[in-house]
Design a protein around this motif. Structure first.
Motif, PDB file in Angstrom:
ATOM      1  N   GLN A   1    -111.122 -59.494 -13.479  1.00  0.00           N
ATOM      2  CA  GLN A   1    -111.526 -60.365 -12.380  1.00  0.00           C
ATOM      3  C   GLN A   1    -111.027 -59.759 -11.088  1.00  0.00           C
ATOM      4  OE1 GLN A   1    -109.824 -64.127 -13.492  1.00  0.00           O
ATOM      5  NE2 GLN A   1    -111.294 -64.381 -15.174  1.00  0.00           N
ATOM      6  N   GLN A   2    -111.404 -60.379 -10.014  1.00  0.00           N
ATOM      7  CA  GLN A   2    -111.042 -59.757  -8.736  1.00  0.00           C
ATOM      8  C   GLN A   2    -109.559 -59.814  -8.416  1.00  0.00           C
ATOM      9  OE1 GLN A   2    -113.738 -61.489  -5.907  1.00  0.00           O
ATOM     10  NE2 GLN A   2    -114.841 -59.540  -5.847  1.00  0.00           N
ATOM     11  N   ASN A   3    -108.848 -60.739  -9.017  1.00  0.00           N
ATOM     12  CA  ASN A   3    -107.406 -60.848  -8.675  1.00  0.00           C
ATOM     13  C   ASN A   3    -106.508 -60.813  -9.916  1.00  0.00           C
ATOM     14  OD1 ASN A   3    -108.252 -63.233  -9.624  1.00  0.00           O
ATOM     15  ND2 ASN A   3    -107.284 -64.504  -8.032  1.00  0.00           N
ATOM     16  N   VAL A   4    -106.984 -60.162 -10.963  1.00  0.00           N
ATOM     17  CA  VAL A   4    -106.169 -60.040 -12.196  1.00  0.00           C
ATOM     18  C   VAL A   4    -106.285 -58.637 -12.743  1.00  0.00           C
ATOM     19  CG1 VAL A   4    -105.853 -60.825 -14.573  1.00  0.00           C
ATOM     20  CG2 VAL A   4    -106.471 -62.466 -12.822  1.00  0.00           C
ATOM     21  N   VAL A   5    -105.154 -58.045 -13.088  1.00  0.00           N
ATOM     22  CA  VAL A   5    -105.164 -56.736 -13.751  1.00  0.00           C
ATOM     23  C   VAL A   5    -104.468 -56.922 -15.099  1.00  0.00           C
ATOM     24  CG1 VAL A   5    -104.390 -54.338 -13.656  1.00  0.00           C
ATOM     25  CG2 VAL A   5    -105.055 -55.509 -11.561  1.00  0.00           C
ATOM     26  N   ASN A   6    -105.181 -56.495 -16.143  1.00  0.00           N
ATOM     27  CA  ASN A   6    -104.593 -56.626 -17.484  1.00  0.00           C
ATOM     28  C   ASN A   6    -104.147 -55.269 -17.977  1.00  0.00           C
ATOM     29  OD1 ASN A   6    -105.008 -59.448 -18.139  1.00  0.00           O
ATOM     30  ND2 ASN A   6    -107.187 -58.977 -17.995  1.00  0.00           N
ATOM     31  N   LEU A   7    -103.030 -55.210 -18.625  1.00  0.00           N
ATOM     32  CA  LEU A   7    -102.617 -53.941 -19.211  1.00  0.00           C
ATOM     33  C   LEU A   7    -101.772 -54.184 -20.461  1.00  0.00           C
ATOM     34  CD1 LEU A   7     -99.700 -52.218 -17.438  1.00  0.00           C
ATOM     35  CD2 LEU A   7    -100.622 -54.272 -16.471  1.00  0.00           C
ATOM     36  N   ASN A   8    -101.889 -53.230 -21.367  1.00  0.00           N
ATOM     37  CA  ASN A   8    -101.075 -53.286 -22.592  1.00  0.00           C
ATOM     38  C   ASN A   8     -99.989 -52.231 -22.498  1.00  0.00           C
ATOM     39  OD1 ASN A   8    -102.292 -55.294 -24.317  1.00  0.00           O
ATOM     40  ND2 ASN A   8    -104.103 -53.986 -24.328  1.00  0.00           N
TER      41      ASN A   8
ATOM     42  N   LEU B   1     -99.604 -57.551 -20.484  1.00  0.00           N
ATOM     43  CA  LEU B   1     -99.178 -58.099 -19.200  1.00  0.00           C
ATOM     44  C   LEU B   1    -100.402 -58.429 -18.357  1.00  0.00           C
ATOM     45  CD1 LEU B   1     -96.252 -55.637 -18.359  1.00  0.00           C
ATOM     46  CD2 LEU B   1     -96.084 -57.899 -19.395  1.00  0.00           C
ATOM     47  N   GLN B   2    -100.373 -59.621 -17.801  1.00  0.00           N
ATOM     48  CA  GLN B   2    -101.472 -60.050 -16.940  1.00  0.00           C
ATOM     49  C   GLN B   2    -100.905 -60.169 -15.527  1.00  0.00           C
ATOM     50  OE1 GLN B   2    -103.105 -64.014 -17.621  1.00  0.00           O
ATOM     51  NE2 GLN B   2    -105.082 -62.990 -18.022  1.00  0.00           N
ATOM     52  N   LEU B   3    -101.305 -59.201 -14.653  1.00  0.00           N
ATOM     53  CA  LEU B   3    -100.733 -59.172 -13.300  1.00  0.00           C
ATOM     54  C   LEU B   3    -101.625 -59.993 -12.372  1.00  0.00           C
ATOM     55  CD1 LEU B   3    -100.057 -55.314 -13.122  1.00  0.00           C
ATOM     56  CD2 LEU B   3     -98.518 -57.090 -13.984  1.00  0.00           C
ATOM     57  N   LEU B   4    -101.031 -61.055 -11.847  1.00  0.00           N
ATOM     58  CA  LEU B   4    -101.820 -61.905 -10.944  1.00  0.00           C
ATOM     59  C   LEU B   4    -101.610 -61.435  -9.515  1.00  0.00           C
ATOM     60  CD1 LEU B   4    -100.844 -65.329 -12.525  1.00  0.00           C
ATOM     61  CD2 LEU B   4    -102.867 -63.960 -13.029  1.00  0.00           C
TER      62      LEU B   4
ATOM     63  N   THR C   1     -99.553 -50.037  -1.577  1.00  0.00           N
ATOM     64  CA  THR C   1     -98.849 -50.878  -2.564  1.00  0.00           C
ATOM     65  C   THR C   1     -99.404 -52.282  -2.424  1.00  0.00           C
ATOM     66  OG1 THR C   1     -96.894 -49.513  -2.394  1.00  0.00           O
ATOM     67  CG2 THR C   1     -96.573 -51.729  -3.298  1.00  0.00           C
ATOM     68  N   ILE C   2     -99.852 -52.834  -3.576  1.00  0.00           N
ATOM     69  CA  ILE C   2    -100.446 -54.175  -3.507  1.00  0.00           C
ATOM     70  C   ILE C   2     -99.363 -55.242  -3.747  1.00  0.00           C
ATOM     71  CG2 ILE C   2    -102.252 -55.675  -4.449  1.00  0.00           C
ATOM     72  CD1 ILE C   2    -103.621 -53.076  -5.463  1.00  0.00           C
ATOM     73  N   HIS C   3     -98.699 -55.105  -4.873  1.00  0.00           N
ATOM     74  CA  HIS C   3     -97.652 -56.089  -5.219  1.00  0.00           C
ATOM     75  C   HIS C   3     -96.566 -55.440  -6.073  1.00  0.00           C
ATOM     76  CE1 HIS C   3     -99.489 -59.640  -3.675  1.00  0.00           C
ATOM     77  NE2 HIS C   3    -100.566 -59.591  -4.472  1.00  0.00           N
ATOM     78  N   SER C   4     -95.430 -56.088  -6.086  1.00  0.00           N
ATOM     79  CA  SER C   4     -94.369 -55.685  -7.033  1.00  0.00           C
ATOM     80  C   SER C   4     -94.046 -56.911  -7.895  1.00  0.00           C
ATOM     81  CB  SER C   4     -93.106 -55.260  -6.287  1.00  0.00           C
ATOM     82  OG  SER C   4     -93.366 -54.071  -5.587  1.00  0.00           O
ATOM     83  N   TYR C   5     -93.788 -56.661  -9.160  1.00  0.00           N
ATOM     84  CA  TYR C   5     -93.505 -57.761 -10.100  1.00  0.00           C
ATOM     85  C   TYR C   5     -92.150 -57.507 -10.748  1.00  0.00           C
ATOM     86  CZ  TYR C   5     -98.581 -58.352  -9.659  1.00  0.00           C
ATOM     87  OH  TYR C   5     -99.830 -58.496  -9.156  1.00  0.00           O
ATOM     88  N   PHE C   6     -91.335 -58.518 -10.732  1.00  0.00           N
ATOM     89  CA  PHE C   6     -89.996 -58.396 -11.310  1.00  0.00           C
ATOM     90  C   PHE C   6     -89.954 -59.196 -12.612  1.00  0.00           C
ATOM     91  CE2 PHE C   6     -85.512 -59.736 -11.711  1.00  0.00           C
ATOM     92  CZ  PHE C   6     -84.912 -58.511 -11.705  1.00  0.00           C
TER      93      PHE C   6
ATOM     94  N   PRO D   1     -97.820 -60.091 -27.934  1.00  0.00           N
ATOM     95  CA  PRO D   1     -97.572 -61.234 -27.027  1.00  0.00           C
ATOM     96  C   PRO D   1     -98.101 -60.966 -25.631  1.00  0.00           C
ATOM     97  CG  PRO D   1     -95.540 -60.051 -27.489  1.00  0.00           C
ATOM     98  CD  PRO D   1     -96.581 -59.415 -28.341  1.00  0.00           C
ATOM     99  N   SER D   2     -98.475 -62.049 -24.957  1.00  0.00           N
ATOM    100  CA  SER D   2     -99.103 -61.923 -23.648  1.00  0.00           C
ATOM    101  C   SER D   2     -98.287 -62.704 -22.616  1.00  0.00           C
ATOM    102  CB  SER D   2    -100.526 -62.454 -23.768  1.00  0.00           C
ATOM    103  OG  SER D   2    -101.090 -62.509 -22.504  1.00  0.00           O
ATOM    104  N   PHE D   3     -98.183 -62.058 -21.428  1.00  0.00           N
ATOM    105  CA  PHE D   3     -97.409 -62.717 -20.351  1.00  0.00           C
ATOM    106  C   PHE D   3     -98.137 -62.533 -19.032  1.00  0.00           C
ATOM    107  CE2 PHE D   3     -94.408 -61.205 -23.541  1.00  0.00           C
ATOM    108  CZ  PHE D   3     -93.688 -62.352 -23.826  1.00  0.00           C
ATOM    109  N   SER D   4     -98.083 -63.597 -18.238  1.00  0.00           N
ATOM    110  CA  SER D   4     -98.647 -63.500 -16.879  1.00  0.00           C
ATOM    111  C   SER D   4     -97.503 -63.265 -15.900  1.00  0.00           C
ATOM    112  CB  SER D   4     -99.351 -64.796 -16.497  1.00  0.00           C
ATOM    113  OG  SER D   4    -100.436 -65.006 -17.335  1.00  0.00           O
ATOM    114  N   LEU D   5     -97.703 -62.361 -14.960  1.00  0.00           N
ATOM    115  CA  LEU D   5     -96.649 -62.052 -13.986  1.00  0.00           C
ATOM    116  C   LEU D   5     -97.139 -62.411 -12.589  1.00  0.00           C
ATOM    117  CD1 LEU D   5     -95.458 -58.535 -15.256  1.00  0.00           C
ATOM    118  CD2 LEU D   5     -94.424 -60.740 -15.718  1.00  0.00           C
TER     119      LEU D   5
END
Lengths: 200, 313
Positions: free
Chosen positions: B269-276, B231-234, B302-307, B202-206
């Motif tokens: 892409q320049q503003n997306v990090v993908n990770l499994n 996880l797709q970190l925006l 530190t760029i961002h934090s995702y909850f 499953p895939s999720f955007s954060l």
């Protein structure tokens, strides 16, 4: 034009007609006559005739008489016509009994049996010295350019000598044959000079 | 050679006629005959004829009085020329000797000043000549060395070119083999992919944000059969870092998973990090993911934090 003795004694008119037959231009005809005479002389010499001068004269005389007698002579080349007549003269010469004593011929042959002993056998030491002295004298009378030429021509051994001769020909702007002819003439001149010198 | 045989009377009547016609009709041939005669006599005098030719020369030619005269003249002429050349050489050395004697006689004269001046001049001339001579010799030697060196360099150059061409040919072969291997591998991977059953992931955007209850808070609900979660970190900033690192912790502070030195190439892409991330790491809990970047200067920011919350089924 240097016309030889015998022919000079001939009837001037006949000789003029003869020259006219050789070439319409008198000067050119004179050259052709001298040329033919020289070739005839060498032809008889190279074919072993001991009386080259006489045989050459006989040949010229025969042609001259045919021409002046108004006989039709069909030839494309005068030189070859003279050659034909010369062959007949030579044939007659061979048939003719020789005046030279047989002993003389044998002696002459014996004199040259060994080139190493050539000096000793042919000439006595004294005669050879005289010959060399005459040659020196004759060479000293040669003009400077001829002396340089003859020295250069006989300088060196085998390949070196060939190269020297090529350079000489280039330097004088002559063909190699023309250079050889010039050398032959210088040597001929020397030979005549030495003969004259030995008689004195 | 025919001309010589003609002169020696060794040709047939027919051959003789042919030569005679040629030299009567053509002056150049006649001149060549004269030259042949000259050379024949010279060769005889210098002993350069073959045995047969020599014998024939003596019996056929020397019997002729005019020829014998020619031979004698030529022999005398060659001797005089030889003496002349020798005398010239001797003369050269005698001139040098005379000059040296003159110099020494001047030096011995009573006028010492003149003598000294001549001596100085002579010394300089001699020294100069020697200097020039040695310089010329040395230059010639250097020149020949340079020529040799040049040749060696040329040879080396040729050899190196050959080696390069061989190497290039070998590289071409290796590249071809590599390409073949890659194609084989691709084919195998395709075959393997076709055989292997697709795993559910499953895939999720954060969205970035650290506060629970706000819009950014994401609930990840995935079945227990899922092995990994994508996880797709925006990011709302431009991602231009050299490397990236990710740390996932529980809200109580326990580190669950981390990954460092994610290269910029892996950021699609320049503003997306993908990770499994393996699902086995997660329990029913709230998590905080921190995305950091390493600058070109080597500093970590530190760029961002995702909850997000995980609810496994």
């Amino acid at each position: 034009m240097n016309v030889s003795g015998k022919i000079a004694e001939l009837d001037q008119e006949k000789f003029r007609v003869f020259l006219q037959w050789l070439h319409p231009d008198v000067k050119r005809a004179g050259h052709i006559y001298e040329d033919i005479r020289f070739k005839l002389h060498k032809f008889f010499e190279w074919r072993g005739c001991w009386e080259c001068e006489e045989c050459a004269d006989i040949t010229i005389d025969r042609v001259l008489h045919k021409v002046t007698a108004g006989e039709e002579i069909r030839t494309s080349n005068h030189y070859l016509y003279f050659l034909g007549v010369a062959r007949n003269v030579l044939f007659e010469y061979w048939k003719k009994p020789k005046s030279t004593p047989v002993e003389d011929v044998t002696e002459s042959k014996q004199l040259y049996t060994d080139p190493g002993q050539h000096e000793e056998n042919l000439f006595a030491e004294e005669q050879w010295s005289k010959q060399v002295a005459c040659m020196k004298r004759c060479m000293s009378t040669l003009p400077e350019d001829k002396r340089v030429l003859i020295t250069g021509y006989y300088q060196g051994k085998r390949r070196e000598k060939i190269n020297n001769r090529q350079k000489l020909a280039e330097w004088l702007n002559l063909s190699e044959n023309a250079l050889r002819l010039r050398m032959f003439r210088i040597r001929d001149e020397l030979e005549k000079c030495v003969k004259k010198c030995l008689k004195t | 050679m025919n001309r010589r045989q003609y002169l020696l009377g060794l040709l047939t009547e027919r051959q003789q006629h042919k030569i005679e016609e040629r030299y009567f009709a053509r002056d150049d041939m006649f001149h060549a005959m004269l030259a042949a005669e000259d050379e024949l006599i010279e060769d005889y005098i210098k002993g350069r004829l073959s045995r047969r030719e020599k014998k024939r020369f003596e019996s056929y030619i020397l019997a002729h009085p005019q020829w014998s005269q020619k031979v004698t003249t030529m022999k005398a002429m060659l001797q005089v020329l030889k003496e002349d050349v020798t005398a010239k050489q001797r003369n050269f050395f005698s001139v040098v000797g005379d000059t040296l004697r003159d110099i020494f006689s001047i030096l011995n004269r009573p006028g010492r000043v003149y003598a000294l001046s001549y001596a100085v001049v002579f010394f300089f001339i001699l020294t100069g000549s020697l200097y020039l001579y040695y310089n010329v010799q040395s230059m010639q030697s250097q020149l020949s060395q340079l020529e040799r060196g040049n040749k060696t360099l040329r040879d080396n150059d040729i050899m190196l070119r050959q080696r390069l061409s061989e190497q290039a040919s070998r590289n071409g072969q290796v590249a071809e083999m590599l390409e073949q291997e890659q194609q084989k591998r691709k084919q195998l991977e395709e075959q393997l992919a076709a055989k292997t059953p697709r795993l559910f992931s499953p895939s999720f955007s954060l969205q970035p944000g650290v506060l629970r209850g706000v819009e950014s808070h994401k609930r990840l609900v995935f079945p227990s059969s899922a092995e990994t979660v994508q996880l797709q970190l925006l990011a709302d900033v431009e991602l231009d870092y050299r490397f990236y690192s990710i740390v996932i912790k529980t809200v109580s502070g326990g580190e669950v998973w981390s990954k460092t030195y994610i290269s910029a190439d892996e950021v699609e892409q320049q503003n997306v990090v993908n990770l499994n991330v393996p699902t086995a790491l997660f329990a029913y809990d709230d998590y905080l993911l921190t995305l950091s970047g390493v600058t070109a200067a080597g500093e970590t920011e530190t760029i961002h934090s995702y909850f997000f919350s995980v609810i496994p089924r």
